[in-house]
Scaffold this active site. Structure first.
Site, PDB file in Angstrom:
ATOM      1  N   HIS A  46       0.783  -1.235   0.000  1.00 49.01           N
ATOM      2  CA  HIS A  46       0.000   0.000   0.000  1.00 49.01           C
ATOM      3  C   HIS A  46       0.818   1.290   0.000  1.00 49.01           C
ATOM      4  CE1 HIS A  46      -4.174  -0.554  -0.369  1.00 49.01           C
ATOM      5  NE2 HIS A  46      -4.401  -1.162   0.762  1.00 49.01           N
ATOM      6  N   ASP A  47       2.093   1.265   0.353  1.00 48.86           N
ATOM      7  CA  ASP A  47       2.847   2.525   0.385  1.00 48.86           C
ATOM      8  C   ASP A  47       4.283   2.308  -0.077  1.00 48.86           C
ATOM      9  OD1 ASP A  47       3.009   5.260   0.782  1.00 48.86           O
ATOM     10  OD2 ASP A  47       3.672   5.087   2.853  1.00 48.86           O
ATOM     11  N   LEU A  48       4.433   1.572  -1.163  1.00 52.23           N
ATOM     12  CA  LEU A  48       5.758   1.261  -1.671  1.00 52.23           C
ATOM     13  C   LEU A  48       6.335   2.466  -2.412  1.00 52.23           C
ATOM     14  CD1 LEU A  48       7.747  -1.152  -1.880  1.00 52.23           C
ATOM     15  CD2 LEU A  48       6.784  -1.586  -4.138  1.00 52.23           C
TER      16      LEU A  48
END
Length: 254
Positions: A97-99
């Site tokens: 989700h927050d790469l």
């Protein structure tokens, strides 16, 4: 890794990150060694990586030269292998989700290790989809990539620091894979297994690309150089509508 008090991460998010990270074992994932939670102070202790994170090289003019195309392509492959593990783990299905570049740690040999699972979503093995009611994570700048691909000038996205030392076919393949990964219909997105195969084989023919799911009509000049849009900053200030009006595709791990 110390999390600042104003980071927006509450105790439950922190516990989620610890829970997830403790269950993961892969050479392209950062190994969690320990943690600390005292009041508002939160700290994750990962294995030592001498080269810190990928963003320290990408956005530092003095270090960019150390990332030639061959090394960048190797890092891309390592990240893909790590994500494949997250998506296809026999016990859990995990969407990071927050790469982003700051979430990719680099060891002494510049091998990538994915970290920062605070926003990861765990899906049960028999769960077909998760809550799709909101967008989380950092807004990607796929609008710039799509405009250049559509207009036949994708190489404008290339980091100028590379000069002429790169494989045109590999660069185009990476851009095309990235745009395929943000197609609105999940069935049109490649699986991580197919992405790895594509990265390792020039004989694979990729599907055609439609307009990405998160294509944003911004006030920014569509001809803005890619280097000016490479910081990964939010586009929220230039959106002509609220984020709630953007169609959100199903977040199936592929």
């Amino acid at each position: 890794m110390r999390l600042w008090r104003k980071s927006g991460q509450d105790a439950e998010q922190f516990k989620n990150e610890v829970l997830v990270a403790a269950k993961l074992q892969h050479k392209n994932l950062a190994k969690l060694m320990g943690f600390c939670l005292v009041g508002e102070d939160k700290m994750l202790i990962y294995e030592f990586v001498s080269n810190k994170s990928l963003d320290k090289f990408l956005y530092d003019p003095k270090k960019q030269a150390q990332l030639d195309w061959s090394r960048r392509y190797k890092i891309i492959g390592g990240i893909a292998r790590g994500i494949k593990y997250l998506h296809e783990n026999s016990q859990l299905k995990i969407i990071h989700h927050d790469l982003k570049a700051s979430s990719i740690l680099l060891d002494a040999k510049m091998n990538p290790k994915i970290s920062d699972f605070g926003m990861a979503r765990i899906l049960e093995v028999d769960q077909s989809q998760g809550d799709t009611s909101k967008i989380v994570g950092t807004y990607a700048i796929w609008s710039a990539a799509w405009i250049r691909w559509r207009d036949g000038r994708p190489l404008e996205l290339l980091d100028p620091a590379l000069g002429d030392s790169y494989s045109r076919e590999e660069v185009l393949r990476c851009i095309q894979i990235g745009l395929l990964c943000v197609q609105k219909d999940a069935a049109d997105r490649p699986t991580m297994a197919s992405i790895l195969h594509t990265l390792n084989s020039y004989s694979v023919t990729l599907e055609s690309i439609e307009q990405p799911a998160f294509f944003l009509l911004t006030k920014a000049d569509p001809n803005m150089p890619a280097k000016d849009m490479a910081s990964g900053q939010s586009l929220s200030m230039s959106m002509p509508w609220s984020i709630d009006e953007v169609s959100v595709p199903e977040p199936h791990p592929r």
